[in-house]
Design an enzyme around this catalytic site. Structure first.
Site, PDB file in Angstrom:
ATOM      1  N   GLU A 107      -4.089   2.582  -3.359  1.00 36.22           N
ATOM      2  CA  GLU A 107      -4.630   3.229  -4.549  1.00 36.22           C
ATOM      3  C   GLU A 107      -4.161   4.683  -4.624  1.00 36.22           C
ATOM      4  OE1 GLU A 107      -9.066   4.168  -6.431  1.00 36.22           O
ATOM      5  OE2 GLU A 107      -8.829   3.744  -4.289  1.00 36.22           O
TER       6      GLU A 107
ATOM      7  N   LYS B 222      -7.662  -0.752 -13.460  1.00 35.48           N
ATOM      8  CA  LYS B 222      -8.956  -0.991 -12.825  1.00 35.48           C
ATOM      9  C   LYS B 222     -10.038  -1.222 -13.876  1.00 35.48           C
ATOM     10  CE  LYS B 222     -12.000   0.852  -9.227  1.00 35.48           C
ATOM     11  NZ  LYS B 222     -12.283   2.009  -8.359  1.00 35.48           N
TER      12      LYS B 222
ATOM     13  N   CYS C 200      -9.885  -0.642  -4.939  1.00 37.92           N
ATOM     14  CA  CYS C 200     -11.018  -0.024  -4.251  1.00 37.92           C
ATOM     15  C   CYS C 200     -12.226  -0.946  -4.257  1.00 37.92           C
ATOM     16  CB  CYS C 200     -11.321   1.339  -4.858  1.00 37.92           C
ATOM     17  SG  CYS C 200     -12.430   2.351  -3.838  1.00 37.92           S
TER      18      CYS C 200
END
Length: 534
Positions: free
Chosen positions: A279, A352, A402
């Site tokens: 990330e 995301k 994440c």
């Protein structure tokens, strides 16, 4: 709460937190290992809770007791949020402590409500009380994972990955937590025969070694092999206080990840494989980087035989920003990348979807809180759900970013059509926000549960750990030392086919499990003793 009761509940709550990933440098053979879950400890903590709730004199007292337990458990689970807020966010230490406790207290309200409702079952039969506790506790767990965007970190089922992981492909982590809660309630409430039977079952399940294959080893496969994929996972180990520093962390990231991608593209052992960078491996917008950098990478990737997944922020002030992963497949023969080499490279993009409150978006009314902190990249746009996987080397590779891998029901959305379902899952993370803490171990086990639920391998590329390869049975087959810069090479067995959990969660989310809990409550209510007519 009285002193002894309150102390017992706090200790039980802290034990529940420690059971998720043992945080101490203390081992006991294969049954207690640093960083590993401790199923028996989680179960024992719930036994204490149920026993004390059963003795509560009022519904309000039951709510206070469960709330105190949950406050200790949740604060003891994600205390490391203090590191991100104080060390890297610049928030004064007392305010950071208060913020962690306030979050834990707010989330504990779900469990307080569940306990107050359960108190109404005090005159029901043992079976009804056991079922009601498991159902209400599970509804509280799911509410925490869904309401206010959801924050399910530390759900009790994660401590049961070795003992009850065989249930994961059927009912997921919340169903595992329900089974553990039912067993704990039976131990706390049952008569002699029930307690004896529950004790034998608990001993059989909760005595499973923390690092062994557990009962998962005997699990029949709901999925099938779908070929193999060589992978190279990159771990830059760039300190969080340097990561966004244009004089230190940014040049280091550009140099190290760039060189790692160039070397991987030319490595014949990786032909037909995949390189994954974590990330925000590139911590600045692509348009803010010299085009020559992208031209060099474009040439290397296009001339090679290796695809790349790279974490990078995308967007602009006018269009909005996203926390994204881009996919770069190679082209042969090599061609000129043109005036925008980054755009020419990026044939795939994942944005995301599940954003982190206060880290990636500011909840309404809380701008004042984030103004006290100094964390960059604060407001992102959400990606769609689901998004198509990255097609490469005959595989369908689905990224998540994440803490998105906490939400199994959201990852399952991509499994509705078996013909297009992912064959490999990829998590890219940056847990450096939370230092070298137990957060790294907790997140590893979260990814393990997703692999079990969905019957897919999960490969993890992170900045500081845990960079690892996890097979479809949730076993860590390779891992880099945390906090060290390096690369991890492995071969991943892709999978096809759909687990029962993936089948129902893809269509209905968590609703079937919630309905099952409500059905248990309704059936238990039918067995209540009727009051005599006045």
């Amino acid at each position: 709460m009285r002193g002894r009761v309150g102390a017992a509940l706090v200790l039980a709550g802290l034990a529940h937190a420690a059971a998720l990933a043992w945080p101490f440098d203390l081992a006991l053979g294969a049954w207690l290992r640093p960083g590993e879950p401790v199923a028996g400890l989680q179960g024992a903590s719930l036994v204490v809770l149920v026993a004390l709730l059963a003795r509560a004199p009022t519904a309000a007292a039951a709510a206070v007791r469960a709330g105190g337990f949950a406050l200790a458990w949740l604060a003891g689970t994600f205390w490391w949020l203090f590191v991100s807020m104080h060390v890297y966010g610049g928030l004064a230490a007392p305010l950071a402590v208060a913020a962690v406790l306030a979050l834990a207290a707010f989330l504990a309200l779900d469990y307080a409500l569940a306990a107050a409702l359960w108190w109404r079952w005090r005159h029901a039969g043992v079976a009804a009380r056991v079922g009601a506790f498991a159902a209400l506790w599970t509804l509280a767990e799911m509410a925490r994972g869904v309401l206010w965007t959801g924050f399910p970190w530390g759900a009790g089922g994660y401590a049961q990955i070795e003992a009850l992981g065989w249930l994961a492909p059927w009912v997921g982590v919340y169903g595992m937590g329900a089974a553990s809660a039912a067993l704990a309630a039976a131990l706390a409430l049952g008569g002699t025969a029930l307690r004896a039977g529950a004790g034998v079952l608990a001993l059989a399940l909760w005595a499973v070694p923390a690092t062994g294959p557990g009962l998962v080893a005997a699990l029949p496969d709901a999925t099938r092999p779908a070929g193999t994929l060589p992978v190279r996972l990159l771990q830059g180990a760039i300190a969080q206080d340097q990561k966004f520093d244009t004089e230190a962390g940014v040049p280091l990231a550009l140099r190290w990840y760039g060189q790692a991608i160039v070397h991987a593209s030319a490595d014949p052992k990786l032909a037909g494989g995949l390189v994954v960078a974590p990330e925000t491996a590139i911590p600045v917008l692509p348009q803010d980087i010299d085009a020559d950098y992208w031209h060099a990478l474009a040439g290397a990737v296009r001339a090679g035989r290796v695809a790349v997944l790279l974490g990078v922020p995308l967007g602009s002030f006018t269009d909005g920003y996203t926390n994204s992963v881009v996919g770069w497949p190679p082209d042969e023969p090599a061609t000129d990348a043109g005036p925008d080499p980054f755009a020419a490279l990026s044939r795939y993009r994942y944005d995301k979807h599940h954003l982190v409150p206060f880290g990636e978006f500011i909840p309404r009314g809380f701008r004042w809180f984030t103004d006290l902190m100094h964390i960059p990249l604060g407001d992102f746009d959400r990606g769609a759900l689901p998004q198509p996987p990255f097609a490469w080397a005959g595989q369908r590779i689905a990224p998540n970013i994440c803490y998105e891998d906490l939400f199994g029901e959201e990852l399952a959305a991509g499994f509705r059509d078996p013909a297009t379902a992912p064959t490999v899952l990829v998590n890219v993370s940056n847990i450096a926000w939370f230092g070298d803490t137990v957060a790294i171990d907790q997140h590893r086990h979260i990814s393990r549960l997703r692999a079990l639920e969905l019957g897919r391998p999960m490969v993890r590329a992170t900045n500081t750990g845990a960079t690892a390869v996890i097979d479809h049975r949730g076993r860590v087959v390779a891992e880099l030392p945390r906090g060290q810069r390096g690369v991890l090479d492995a071969t991943v067995e892709a999978r096809t086919g759909i687990t029962p959990y993936a089948a129902w969660a893809a269509r209905w989310g968590l609703w079937p499990l919630a309905a099952a809990c409500v059905a248990v409550l309704a059936l238990g209510r039918l067995g209540w003793p009727r009051r005599s007519a006045p």
